[in-house]
Enzyme design. Structure first.
Site, PDB file in Angstrom:
ATOM      1  N   GLU A  68       0.873  -1.156   0.000  1.00 13.00           N
ATOM      2  CA  GLU A  68       0.000   0.000   0.000  1.00 13.00           C
ATOM      3  C   GLU A  68       0.923   1.223   0.000  1.00 13.00           C
ATOM      4  O   GLU A  68       1.815   1.315   0.850  1.00 13.00           O
ATOM      5  CB  GLU A  68      -0.875   0.001   1.267  1.00 13.00           C
ATOM      6  CG  GLU A  68      -1.891   1.097   1.216  1.00 13.00           C
ATOM      7  CD  GLU A  68      -2.811   1.138   2.432  1.00 13.00           C
ATOM      8  OE1 GLU A  68      -2.793   0.196   3.239  1.00 13.00           O
ATOM      9  OE2 GLU A  68      -3.532   2.133   2.551  1.00 13.00           O
TER      10      GLU A  68
ATOM     11  N   LYS B  19       4.313   0.903   9.201  1.00  7.40           N
ATOM     12  CA  LYS B  19       4.490   2.141   8.443  1.00  7.40           C
ATOM     13  C   LYS B  19       3.849   3.311   9.165  1.00  7.40           C
ATOM     14  O   LYS B  19       4.353   4.424   9.150  1.00  7.40           O
ATOM     15  CB  LYS B  19       3.861   1.996   7.052  1.00  7.40           C
ATOM     16  CG  LYS B  19       4.756   1.285   6.072  1.00  7.40           C
ATOM     17  CD  LYS B  19       4.104   1.223   4.709  1.00  7.40           C
ATOM     18  CE  LYS B  19       3.148   0.063   4.653  1.00  7.40           C
ATOM     19  NZ  LYS B  19       2.483  -0.096   3.368  1.00  7.40           N
TER      20      LYS B  19
ATOM     21  N   ARG C  17       4.826 -13.066   9.612  1.00  2.00           N
ATOM     22  CA  ARG C  17       5.517 -11.819   9.301  1.00  2.00           C
ATOM     23  C   ARG C  17       6.831 -11.747  10.051  1.00  2.00           C
ATOM     24  O   ARG C  17       7.020 -12.412  11.074  1.00  2.00           O
ATOM     25  CB  ARG C  17       4.625 -10.608   9.579  1.00  2.00           C
ATOM     26  CG  ARG C  17       4.301 -10.359  11.026  1.00  2.00           C
ATOM     27  CD  ARG C  17       3.209  -9.319  11.187  1.00  2.00           C
ATOM     28  NE  ARG C  17       3.654  -7.967  10.875  1.00  2.00           N
ATOM     29  CZ  ARG C  17       3.109  -7.198   9.931  1.00  2.00           C
ATOM     30  NH1 ARG C  17       2.125  -7.640   9.187  1.00  2.00           N
ATOM     31  NH2 ARG C  17       3.546  -5.987   9.732  1.00  2.00           N
TER      32      ARG C  17
HETATM   33  P1  ATP Z   1       2.432  -1.916   7.694  1.00  2.00           P
HETATM   34  O1  ATP Z   1       1.648  -2.435   8.849  1.00  2.00           O
HETATM   35  O2  ATP Z   1       3.837  -1.611   8.003  1.00  2.00           O
HETATM   36  O3  ATP Z   1       1.756  -0.805   6.964  1.00  2.00           O
HETATM   37  P2  ATP Z   1       1.383  -3.624   5.764  1.00  2.00           P
HETATM   38  O4  ATP Z   1       1.271  -5.085   5.867  1.00  2.00           O
HETATM   39  O5  ATP Z   1       0.157  -2.832   5.912  1.00  2.00           O
HETATM   40  O6  ATP Z   1       2.518  -3.150   6.729  1.00  2.00           O
HETATM   41  P3  ATP Z   1       1.633  -3.454   2.974  1.00  2.00           P
HETATM   42  O7  ATP Z   1       2.114  -2.310   2.188  1.00  2.00           O
HETATM   43  O8  ATP Z   1       0.213  -3.802   2.919  1.00  2.00           O
HETATM   44  O9  ATP Z   1       2.085  -3.173   4.449  1.00  2.00           O
HETATM   45  O10 ATP Z   1       2.531  -4.722   2.696  1.00  2.00           O
HETATM   46  C1  ATP Z   1       2.963  -5.167   1.444  1.00  2.00           C
HETATM   47  C2  ATP Z   1       3.340  -6.603   1.569  1.00  2.00           C
HETATM   48  O11 ATP Z   1       4.401  -6.759   2.504  1.00  2.00           O
HETATM   49  C3  ATP Z   1       2.179  -7.427   2.062  1.00  2.00           C
HETATM   50  O12 ATP Z   1       2.099  -8.604   1.298  1.00  2.00           O
HETATM   51  C4  ATP Z   1       2.523  -7.699   3.493  1.00  2.00           C
HETATM   52  O13 ATP Z   1       2.007  -8.924   3.918  1.00  2.00           O
HETATM   53  C5  ATP Z   1       4.051  -7.706   3.482  1.00  2.00           C
HETATM   54  N1  ATP Z   1       4.590  -7.344   4.785  1.00  2.00           N
HETATM   55  C6  ATP Z   1       4.362  -6.211   5.484  1.00  2.00           C
HETATM   56  N2  ATP Z   1       4.986  -6.241   6.679  1.00  2.00           N
HETATM   57  C7  ATP Z   1       5.636  -7.427   6.735  1.00  2.00           C
HETATM   58  C8  ATP Z   1       6.467  -8.066   7.719  1.00  2.00           C
HETATM   59  N3  ATP Z   1       6.762  -7.490   8.883  1.00  2.00           N
HETATM   60  N4  ATP Z   1       6.959  -9.287   7.433  1.00  2.00           N
HETATM   61  C9  ATP Z   1       6.686  -9.871   6.265  1.00  2.00           C
HETATM   62  N5  ATP Z   1       5.913  -9.338   5.309  1.00  2.00           N
HETATM   63  C10 ATP Z   1       5.392  -8.132   5.531  1.00  2.00           C
HETATM   64 MG    MG Z   2      -1.476  -3.005   4.664  1.00  2.00          MG
END
Ligand code: ATP
Ligand code: MG
Length: 542
Positions: free
Chosen positions: A29, A264, A254
Site C-alpha cells: 500500500e 508504516k 511476518r
Molecule cells: P504496515 O503495517 O507496516 O503498513 P502492511 O502489511 O500494511 O505493513 P503493505 O504495504 O500492505 O504493508 O505490505 C505489502 C506486503 O508486505 C504485504 O504482502 C505484506 O504482507 C508484506 N509485509 C508487510 N509487513 C511485513 C512483515 N513485517 N513481514 C513480512 N511481510 C510483511
Molecule cells: Mg497493509
C-alpha cells in the site's frame, strides 16, 4: 529443492501441471516507505519468480486514497530495484476500479450483495462475537432492483460519505467473523493519487484484493498470517465473481525483529514528529534507511534467507541482521586506518618522509593496495597508550614497544601531561629495519596499533547509531515510552588516512579495529561517515 513450505507448494503445483507458469505479486500500500519486513515479502515473492522462472508483479494496493501518496509510489520502486529485484508488470489496484465495480454489480444481480444504511458503529455492534452470532441488517433483503439503483447512486454521489455501504450477503452466523456480511464498498470523497476525483466509492481490501489477483492471473497470493482468517472470504469473492482457475492465498509469519518498529503508520509518526530526519534516516528500519546507513542490499537478502519462512510468528534478534551485514562488508570493504581521539606521537629518529603500502582487503589481495605517508609526527588512538595500563593491555605503555600497522616498531621514550593529567604527546623512537621483512621485524611487541600522518590526515565526523527503541521495561510495549534519546552520537575531530579523500560518497570501509563505516559526505576537505556496524558479533552463532 524447496527452501520453505510455500516453495514446496509451488513445486507440487508445477509437478502436477496445476499452472504452466507461476505468477506472484508484491502488493504494497503506497502509504509509507518499505521496511525490512517488506524485504522479507519481496524475497519470498521475487525469490519464487527467480527460482521457478515465473513472473512477479508490483501492485500498488491503492484502495485507501486518504493515506496514499506518489512520493511513496516512487520510493517503493527505488527500494525494490536497489534490493536487486525487477517486477514484470507495474499494476495499480485503482486501475481495476471499473472492473471491480462491475463485479460488485454482478454480485448484486446474483443476490450476493446489498446496500446497507447502517452506520459503521451499528454494523460493528450487530456483528456479534466469537461466541454470539451477528444480527441481520434490516436492509439485507432489499430487492436486486433497489440495490442496483442505490449502488449506482452511491457511485454518482447522491449520498454523503459513510451513509451507505455495499455488503456481501454471506452468513451473519458464520463462525468466521469475516464472513458476516463484510463491507465491500464504501463512499469516500477523497482525491486519489492515481485516479484523481473519478471515484466517490472505493472497494475494501478484502473485496479488491482477490479480484486484483484474479485479473492479473496470480497463481500464488502470498500474504502474512493475519489474513489467514480472511482466506474463506478471499475464496468466496473469487468464486462468486465467477473466476475460473482462481488464485490461492497462502500465509506466512511476518518478520518481527526485537526492538524494531515494523509498522508504516508508526514509522510515519517518527518522521512527522521529527524524532528522525526522514524515512531514510540511517536509524530507520526502512530499506531506504538501511541503504543510507550503508547496509549492502546483498546482506538484507541474505538475512531474509537466514530467517526463513515459517508458519508461526516469532521475533528475530537484530544481531542476526548485523551479522549478515558484517559478513558482506568483511568480504568487500577496504581497510583504512582512522583515529577517533587522536594522540600525537613524535618519533625522534624518524628519517625522511616515506611511503607505506597497505593491503586494501587481506581477504582479497586482488583488491590491491594503497599508500600512506609515514612521517616524524603521527597520531594514534588515545586509548592505545596508557600511563597506567589495565590488566592484559596490549598496546603502548611507558617503557614498552608496539608495532605501527604496516610500518615500524615504536619504542616509548617519554610523554608530557597537562595539569589535569591528560597526555599531550608521547615521544618515541622507531626500531630501524623493523618493517615487515626487515632484519628487526621479528622483535616481539605487545600489539599493533593504527595511526595516521599528522601533516595530511583528513578530519572527519563520525555518526554513530544505537537502536531507536529501548528495551521493554516491565512489559511496556508502548513505542512512545521507549524512544531512545541517544540513538545518534556524533564524534567530531576524528582523523582518517588521506587516501579516503579519493574515494566516493557511498563507499564502505573497515576502520581497522573499530567498525565499518560508510563515507556519507565530502565537503570542504572534511568527511562525514556513518557507522554501519561493529566488527564483532554480539551474539553466539549456534
Ligand atoms: P504496515 O503495517 O507496516 O503498513 P502492511 O502489511 O500494511 O505493513 P503493505 O504495504 O500492505 O504493508 O505490505 C505489502 C506486503 O508486505 C504485504 O504482502 C505484506 O504482507 C508484506 N509485509 C508487510 N509487513 C511485513 C512483515 N513485517 N513481514 C513480512 N511481510 C510483511
Ligand atoms: Mg497493509
Amino acid at each position: 529443492m524447496a527452501n520453505n513450505f510455500i516453495e514446496a507448494i509451488v513445486e507440487n503445483d508445477l509437478e502436477n501441471n496445476v499452472h504452466e507458469e507461476i505468477l506472484t505479486r508484491f502488493p504494497p500500500e503506497p502509504n509509507g516507505y518499505l521496511h525490512i519486513g517488506h524485504a522479507k515479502s519481496l524475497c519470498i515473492n521475487f525469490g519464487i519468480k527467480e527460482k521457478y522462472h515465473g513472473k512477479c508483479n508490483l501492485r500498488y494496493d491503492d484502495t485507501n486514497p486518504t493515506k496514499e501518496d506518489v512520493e511513496y509510489v516512487e520510493s517503493i520502486k527505488e527500494d525494490i530495484r536497489w534490493l536487486g529485484f525487477e517486477w514484470d508488470k507495474e499494476c495499480y489496484a485503482s486501475d481495476y476500479f471499473e472492473e471491480t465495480y462491475q463485479l460488485a454489480l454482478k454480485l448484486i444481480k446474483q443476490g450476493d450483495a446489498y446496500v446497507c444504511d447502517l452506520s459503521a458503529e451499528e454494523i460493528k455492534a450487530t456483528r456479534g462475537s466469537l461466541t454470539e452470532p451477528g444480527t441481520e441488517s434490516p436492509y439485507r433483503n432489499r430487492s436486486v432492483e433497489e440495490n442496483l439503483k442505490l449502488f449506482t447512486e452511491m457511485r454518482e454521489g447522491k449520498y454523503p460519505d459513510g451513509s451507505k455501504v455495499l455488503r456481501a450477503k454471506i452468513d451473519m452466523s458464520s463462525s468466521n467473523l469475516n464472513m458476516r456480511d463484510p463491507v465491500i464498498y464504501r463512499i469516500l470523497r477523497a482525491t486519489h493519487h492515481h485516479t484523481g476525483d473519478a471515484w466517490l466509492i472505493y472497494p475494501m481490501y478484502d473485496f479488491a484484493h482477490p479480484i486484483e489477483d484474479a485479473l492479473e492471473g496470480i497463481t500464488h497470493s502470498i500474504c502474512t498470517l493475519e489474513f489467514e482468517d480472511h482466506r474463506p472470504l478471499y475464496d468466496w469473492v473469487t468464486e462468486h465473481c465467477g473466476f475460473v482457475n482462481p488464485p490461492h492465498q497462502y500465509e506466512f509469519a511476518r518478520l518481527n525483529i526485537k526492538n524494531t518498529i515494523m509498522s508504516k503508520r508508526y514509522l510515519k509518526k517518527l518522521v512527522d514528529t521529527g524524532v528522525v530526519e526522514g524515512w531514510d534516516d540511517p536509524r530507520m528500519p526502512t530499506i531506504s534507511g538501511m541503504r543510507m546507513r550503508g547496509y549492502p542490499a546483498e546482506a538484507i537478502r541474505e538475512f531474509c534467507s537466514v530467517v526463513g519462512v515459517a508458519k508461526a510468528n516469532s521475533e528475530v534478534d537484530p544481531a542476526v541482521l548485523e551479522h549478515c551485514v558484517r559478513d558482506v562488508l568483511n568480504d568487500s570493504a577496504d581497510r583504512v586506518m582512522a583515529v577517533e581521539d587522536p594522540l600525537l606521537i613524535v618519533i625522534e629518529n624518524a628519517g625522511e618522509r616515506e611511503t607505506i603500502t597497505l593491503v586494501n582487503n587481506p581477504n582479497h589481495p586482488e583488491n590491491g593496495t594503497h599508500e600512506i605517508p609515514f612521517e616524524k609526527e603521527i597520531y594514534i588512538e588515545r586509548s592505545d597508550f596508557a600511563v597506567v595500563p589495565p590488566p592484559k593491555y596490549h598496546r603502548l605503555v611507558p617503557g614498552g614497544m608496539v608495532r605501527l600497522k604496516g610500518a615500524y616498531i615504536l619504542r616509548y621514550l617519554s610523554h608530557e601531561e597537562d595539569e589535569n593529567g591528560k597526555v599531550l604527546f608521547v615521544r618515541c623512537e622507531l626500531i630501524p629495519d623493523s618493517k615487515e621483512g626487515g632484519v628487526n621485524a621479528g622483535i616481539k611487541v605487545k600489539g599493533v596499533v593504527q595511526w595516521v600522518p599528522k601533516s595530511c590526515a583528513v578530519s572527519a565526523t563520525l555518526n554513530k547509531y544505537e537502536s531507536l527503541l529501548l528495551d521493554e521495561v516491565d512489559g511496556n510495549k508502548q513505542f512512545d515510552d521507549r524512544i531512545n534519546p541517544e540513538s545518534l552520537k556524533t564524534v567530531e575531530g576524528a582523523l582518517v588516512e588521506p587516501w579516503v579523500m579519493d574515494k566516493n560518497v557511498g563507499d564502505r570501509f573497515q576502520f581497522m579495529r573499530s567498525a565499518y563505516y560508510k563515507l556519507a559526505k565530502k565537503q570542504d576537505g572534511k568527511l562525514l561517515f556513518y557507522r554501519i556496524v561493529g566488527l564483532k558479533d554480539s551474539f553466539n552463532k549456534q
